[in-house]
Design a protein around this motif. Sequence first.
Motif, PDB file in Angstrom:
ATOM      1  N   ASN A 520       0.861  -1.191   0.000  1.00  0.00           N
ATOM      2  CA  ASN A 520       0.000   0.000   0.000  1.00  0.00           C
ATOM      3  C   ASN A 520       0.894   1.236   0.000  1.00  0.00           C
ATOM      4  N   ASN A 521       0.274   2.389  -0.187  1.00  0.00           N
ATOM      5  CA  ASN A 521       1.054   3.623  -0.337  1.00  0.00           C
ATOM      6  C   ASN A 521       1.658   4.106   0.975  1.00  0.00           C
ATOM      7  N   GLY A 524       4.266   0.629   1.959  1.00  0.00           N
ATOM      8  CA  GLY A 524       5.024   0.013   0.893  1.00  0.00           C
ATOM      9  C   GLY A 524       4.732  -1.467   0.861  1.00  0.00           C
ATOM     10  N   PHE A 525       5.775  -2.315   0.631  1.00  0.00           N
ATOM     11  CA  PHE A 525       5.592  -3.761   0.642  1.00  0.00           C
ATOM     12  C   PHE A 525       5.649  -4.275   2.088  1.00  0.00           C
ATOM     13  N   PHE A 526       4.779  -5.265   2.415  1.00  0.00           N
ATOM     14  CA  PHE A 526       4.758  -5.844   3.760  1.00  0.00           C
ATOM     15  C   PHE A 526       4.232  -7.284   3.666  1.00  0.00           C
ATOM     16  N   ILE A 527       4.463  -8.038   4.762  1.00  0.00           N
ATOM     17  CA  ILE A 527       3.982  -9.420   4.874  1.00  0.00           C
ATOM     18  C   ILE A 527       2.755  -9.414   5.782  1.00  0.00           C
ATOM     19  N   GLU A 528       1.693 -10.055   5.315  1.00  0.00           N
ATOM     20  CA  GLU A 528       0.444 -10.037   6.086  1.00  0.00           C
ATOM     21  C   GLU A 528      -0.034 -11.481   6.315  1.00  0.00           C
TER      22      GLU A 528
END
Length: 944
Positions: A520-521, A524-528
């Motif tokens: 998301n803005n 950024g990139f993440f682990i969910e």
Amino acid sequence: MSRSDELRKGRVAKPEPTAPAEVSHDGDAPSAIVEATPSMAQYLEIKAANPDSLLWYRMGDFYELFFQDAVTASEALSIVLTKRGKHKGEDIPMCGVPVHRADEYLQRLIKQGHRVAVCEQLEDPAEARKRGAKAVVKRDVVRLVTPGTLTEEALLDAKARNFLTAVFLATPAEIDLSSSQSRVALASVDISTGEFELSELAGADLSGELIRLSSSEVLAADNLLGNETFVRAVEYSGGKTTPVPSAYFDQTSGARDLKACLGVADLSGFGTFTRGELSAAAAVLKYIDLTQMGRKPLLRAPRRAGGGSLFIDAASRASLELVKSTSGDKSSTLLAAIDRTVTGAGARELQARISSPLIAPAAIEARLDAIACLLDNRGLMDDMRFCLRGTPDLARALPRLTFGRGGPRDLASVRDAVEAAGDAARMLKSVSQPLPLPPELQSVCERLESVPQSLATALKSALVDDPPLLRREGGFIREGFNPDLDAARAMRNDSRRVMAELEARYIEETGVKTLRVRHNNILGFFIEVTQLNAKPLLSPPLSERFRHRQTMANAVRFATAELLETEGQIASANERALNLEQEIFTTLTEEIAAATEALTAAAAALAELDVYTSLASLALEQGYVRPIIDDAAVFEIRGGRHPVVQQALGRQAAGPFIENDCVLGRGPSSGTAAQEDGLPDARIWLVTGPNMAGKSTFLRQNALIAVMAQMGSYVPARSAHIGVVDRLFSRVGASDDLARGRSTFMVEMVETAAILNQATERSLVILDEIGRGTATFDGLSIAWATVEYLHGVTKARALFATHYHELTALARRLDGIANVTMEVAEWQDSIVFLHKVKAGAADRSYGIQVAKLAGLPEPVVDRARQVLARLEKADRRPKAGDESIDDLPLFSAARPRGASATESPSVVEKLLRDMHPDDLSPKAALEKLYELKALAENLKKMKP
């Protein structure tokens, strides 16, 4: 140090820093305009350093113009003039052009004679923001664009050279520039190709030399700017004069700058240069240095012009329409008629050869040998033309790369041209057995082979087949050439695939099947992962690698060092890919620069090869023959044809061109048969005959055949033997110079004087109807004396067309003069033009018949016949008191249209003939009587 830097250091008074416009730091269009902004203060400062140019001020994706520059540009370009803010209480005019269309608008401004200072942003707006909220993006002029300093393909004519010429007055100003005692030196540079010419000549020859060069821009100091001869010469050539300080013309600086440009410590290897030539060279190199902001041009070794070339003055070039017609059109010129080249460089070389024919028979024969070799090997000629057809303009790509203005397509041009050079060299070598190639083709072959093959290999392996136009766009390096570049591109193009692979690996490592890598803005990139599955990641040992970032109502988010690093790589992948391509571009450009000498030689060789194959193809297509060129006093053309008119007739399906012989000195090979052809052998032919019979065409065609032969071309004739001509003069056609108060007759006399003062016994002179613009006996006397001078003093070979039949008596008095005439046939009170030259003189001019063909009203033609008959009875002159001429009515009421006075009844006679008295009543008879009386009154009024 740039001029703007000099200004900032106080060398130039700074303008008042009150300004109306500000530019946003992201480089976009101007924001709201307020008083005294730093951005406009910067603009005013740079404009003060470039007062004589239109300032293109880069603001994001536009070049903006303000104040008077905006007014001028909007009128010249037909673009909208707006206003933005105020300066000293006044609205500021403003207009702009988009960056991506800059070349289009530049071309239009340059054609109208404007100079443009291009001011670019020298840093990224982000860098300006680092210096503070009110910091202004750094800008400065990176280039001055003038007519003589163009390098962009879109701004140049691919088939024409673009010379910048400096003219230096090498003799004291007191000596009349139009005299043969004055001397001028010229230094000419075409920075788009690197061509460099030096010459010194008489001031009287300046106009012809500027026309030969077709200089777009001429530099001169104050001592020439007010000289009428100089001003007229530049205007006649179509160039634009640019004033420069006298200090630019410095001999010492010229020698120093020449050495620097050529990369030598001593100029003796290039010949001996005069003081004037070095002074002119200093001015042209200084001007290039200023306009290009210190970037050094790619220059070839200077070539000495003039000494080995056929001299053709300005009036003769215009009269013969060699490369430009009198109307400015090129379609009806000799160049257009014989141009079969397939490359821009070849077309430029052909034009140069037409403009500067040779005078050394050996050099001319060497060129003719090259054409003969190609005609003997037609398969080679066809293959060579096919190979050359797609060859890029190497000569113009190299300077753009040198100046830092080149793009990926210029690299591709070098690649493709080098490949074509190799193919052409192999073709030439394939025919070199068992006989060696002619010297000209052998020289071409050697230069084509001189390019390092390693360069060709590097360019071919590095560049994609069809690269983009702009360097900044990237995408021009072939996949597989550079591993780091491939990795950056893969990261940029395959970010989803990279993250999917990372996600699969994390699922395998953690055993959490619902783990997802998202973006998301904000984060950024993440682990969910879901709340139910988050415990393994929150507990050791996974918690050491998976760092907690955010807890949601039904999900928990994590990050890893690897994920953050990959994210950074993806974010910067495009930038890294572009930077890597720029580095590779720079490396390839440096490799090209290292091979500049060989590449320049190959570019010239490709152009010459194009010319030779073009002329060979032309000879085959049009049935041209190889001329004999030597030092003999011969000018013998058999079956000569006008190259331009012949092709025009063919296009119009107007019938064949009538060929004609011209013998101004027979060759030893003519033999007895030639003596029986009925044509005289004399150094001067007096050509008589009616208008429209072809006299001017005959005169011009022989001059053009001489030009073609001495440029090293086959010629339109059955055979041709020409003793080399040193100077060619042509005075055909009429023109005036009203702007300087010179009538047609005055212009004719000035040009005739130049011919008589400069012609030699090796010259060829073409004169048409000298003396026609004044009283009959004055004109006849001038024409008579001119012919005698050509015969007795200059001893030049000459064709002299005239309507003064009295001149034909000179053929009986002087051995070197003969009469020929254009043959015509009379038929039913009209004439038929046969366009054939035969021995003898015309007994009449047939002017009235030609006037009738032109559509003059019948009464005028009839009146002219009557006046002519009376004049011939009166020894062609009206005598004082002779009323016979005055008694001839111009319009006779008794003569119907289209009938002569003796054949047509008068109006009265016709009325009486149609009248039947027995049928008339008394009243009708009275009306007829009144009608006759009225007719009688009208006839009385019409009598002169």
